[in-house]
Design an enzyme around this catalytic site. Structure first.
Site, PDB file in Angstrom:
ATOM      1  CG  MET A  26      -1.823  -1.281   1.239  1.00 47.40           C
ATOM      2  SD  MET A  26      -2.983  -1.336   2.622  1.00 47.40           S
ATOM      3  CE  MET A  26      -4.156  -0.063   2.127  1.00 47.40           C
TER       4      MET A  26
ATOM      5  N   GLY B 266      -0.101   4.326  -0.384  1.00 43.50           N
ATOM      6  CA  GLY B 266      -0.784   5.525   0.095  1.00 43.50           C
ATOM      7  C   GLY B 266      -1.612   6.170  -0.987  1.00 43.50           C
ATOM      8  N   GLY B 267      -1.630   5.551  -2.171  1.00 38.11           N
ATOM      9  CA  GLY B 267      -2.425   6.054  -3.286  1.00 38.11           C
ATOM     10  C   GLY B 267      -3.731   5.312  -3.434  1.00 38.11           C
ATOM     11  CB  VAL B 268      -6.771   6.148  -5.407  1.00 38.09           C
ATOM     12  CG1 VAL B 268      -6.190   6.351  -6.800  1.00 38.09           C
ATOM     13  CG2 VAL B 268      -8.197   5.621  -5.488  1.00 38.09           C
ATOM     14  CG  ASP B 269      -4.146   3.290  -9.000  1.00 39.97           C
ATOM     15  OD1 ASP B 269      -5.350   3.417  -9.288  1.00 39.97           O
ATOM     16  OD2 ASP B 269      -3.237   3.905  -9.585  1.00 39.97           O
TER      17      ASP B 269
ATOM     18  CG  LEU C 231       7.316  -1.560   0.583  1.00 36.05           C
ATOM     19  CD1 LEU C 231       7.946  -2.035  -0.715  1.00 36.05           C
ATOM     20  CD2 LEU C 231       7.571  -2.542   1.712  1.00 36.05           C
TER      21      LEU C 231
ATOM     22  CB  CYS D 267      11.418   0.426  -7.763  1.00 38.28           C
ATOM     23  SG  CYS D 267      10.559   0.462  -6.171  1.00 38.28           S
TER      24      CYS D 267
ATOM     25  N   GLY E 138      -1.202  -2.305  -6.756  1.00 39.12           N
ATOM     26  CA  GLY E 138      -2.196  -1.548  -7.516  1.00 39.12           C
ATOM     27  C   GLY E 138      -1.801  -1.304  -8.961  1.00 39.12           C
TER      28      GLY E 138
ATOM     29  CB  CYS F 275       9.522   8.057  -5.714  1.00 38.79           C
ATOM     30  SG  CYS F 275      10.719   6.730  -5.439  1.00 38.79           S
TER      31      CYS F 275
END
Length: 378
Positions: free
Chosen positions: A7, A9-12, A32, A101, A125, A203
């Site tokens: 997860m 932290g995004g919607v997907d 992570l 990644c 996601g 990122c």
């Protein structure tokens, strides 16, 4: 089935975790921590590793009623993604950190830990699909395919996954017709990330200043800007800041004989030279790389090629959102060699070439060399 939901932290990733719960799986959420010094807040839609993102992921897990943990992978991320990114640029190549990644963090380090803890699969996601097929050996195998929504398809950045990794991967969003549907579902579920902007760019460079990031790690030493015949045209302030296909920032100061703009054709870190030339010289007709892998069954086991050295028809994609181009590929002397039916512009060593057969991702290679459609004068 025990599922570890990554997860971000995004919607997907939140909706992917929710769908895994709905499917009856025993789901645990994990965020992570990849940045050793995470920012408190995101900068617009840049980045995906802030404290805010971690809190958004926790809130989503709470809403779904699943356990949630934060795992510190920052040391592994620095070594396998950030340091690799710097080393590739220092060597004159153009890397894709999202590929690294996925390859080394989400489906290597994370999956390895998940399996050690007794989980059966890792759910993310990503917009991609997995299809189970029967191979020539009569056994079932998993294939990676494009998502239903090609506009959001992320199968390219998953092209590095192996058959073993696909066997433990879940992409609950793969068959979703559109991102709008995912956001609507998130809103209906009461997830606060329903309208959160998508993350983009690199990122670990949230301000988008790749040149500044590299200058502080690779160094910036003045060197010559030359044409394909070796004539010096100007001076650059650090070769690592340039990439093939770049037009801006050359500061040569005078036009070509025909008045056309120049583009970066090659970066030579040993001699600290940046080679420039006309746009047509960016066209390449062949790509090759020795670092290749297959996303599931290889071409022979899939029945696509009769033997490893036998050329087979496919399509190749060299950027996440580029159009695929028809090609012929084969293994020659330890390299995956890809001959293009139509020339591609601005392809740099270090980029990833992902092979498709229809919607299926067959495999990938890191590009080591290219063959120009317009050879240099001798």
């Amino acid at each position: 089935m025990r599922v570890l939901a990554a997860m971000s932290g995004g919607v997907d990733s939140a909706v992917a975790a929710a769908r895994a719960v709905d499917a009856g799986h025993d789901v645990v959420g994990v965020h992570l921590a990849l940045n050793r010094n995470p920012g408190t807040l995101r900068t617009g839609a840049r980045g995906c590793c802030t404290i805010e993102d971690s809190m958004d992921a926790r809130r989503a897990a709470t809403r779904l009623g699943i356990p949630f943990y934060v795992w510190d992978f920052s040391e592994r991320f620095k070594a396998d993604v950030m340091d690799d990114f710097v080393a590739e640029y220092a060597a004159g190549r153009t890397p894709n950190p999202c590929m690294r990644c996925n390859e080394r963090i989400k489906f290597a380090a994370l999956l390895e830990k998940a399996l050690a803890l007794g989980f059966d699969a890792v759910a993310t996601g990503h917009y991609a699909d997995i299809v189970t097929v029967t191979g020539r050996d009569g056994a079932e195998h998993r294939e990676l395919h494009r998502a239903a929504d090609w506009a959001k398809d992320q199968s390219y950045v998953l092209g590095v996954l192996t058959g073993e990794q696909l066997a433990h991967a879940m992409f609950p969003l793969g068959a979703t017709p559109s991102k709008a549907e995912v956001r609507a579902e998130a809103a209906a579920r009461g997830l606060t990330v329903a309208q959160k902007p998508d993350s983009h760019d690199i990122c670990f460079i949230p301000d988008g200043d790749t040149r500044g990031f590299l200058a502080g790690r690779v160094g910036a030493v003045d060197g010559p800007i030359v044409d394909r015949d070796g004539r010096r045209l100007g001076t650059h302030a650090g070769a690592a800041a340039f990439t093939v296909g770049q037009r801006k920032g050359l500061n040569i100061g005078f036009p070509t004989d025909d008045g056309q703009p120049r583009f970066v054709l090659e970066v030579r870190p040993v001699s600290n030279e940046v080679v420039v030339g006309p746009r047509e010289a960016l066209a390449v007709t062949e790509l090759a790389g020795s670092r290749y892998s297959w996303a599931g069954l290889d071409p022979v086991a899939s029945g696509i090629a009769d033997a490893a050295a036998t050329p087979f028809a496919c399509e190749v994609q060299v950027r996440a959102h580029a159009d695929p181009v028809a090609a012929t590929a084969s293994l020659v002397a330890g390299e995956l060699v890809i001959s293009l039916d139509a020339a591609l512009l601005g392809v740099a060593p270090g980029q990833t070439a992902v092979l498709y057969v229809g919607t299926r991702v067959l495999g990938q290679c890191t590009i080591d060399r290219t063959v120009s459609a317009v050879p240099a004068r001798t």
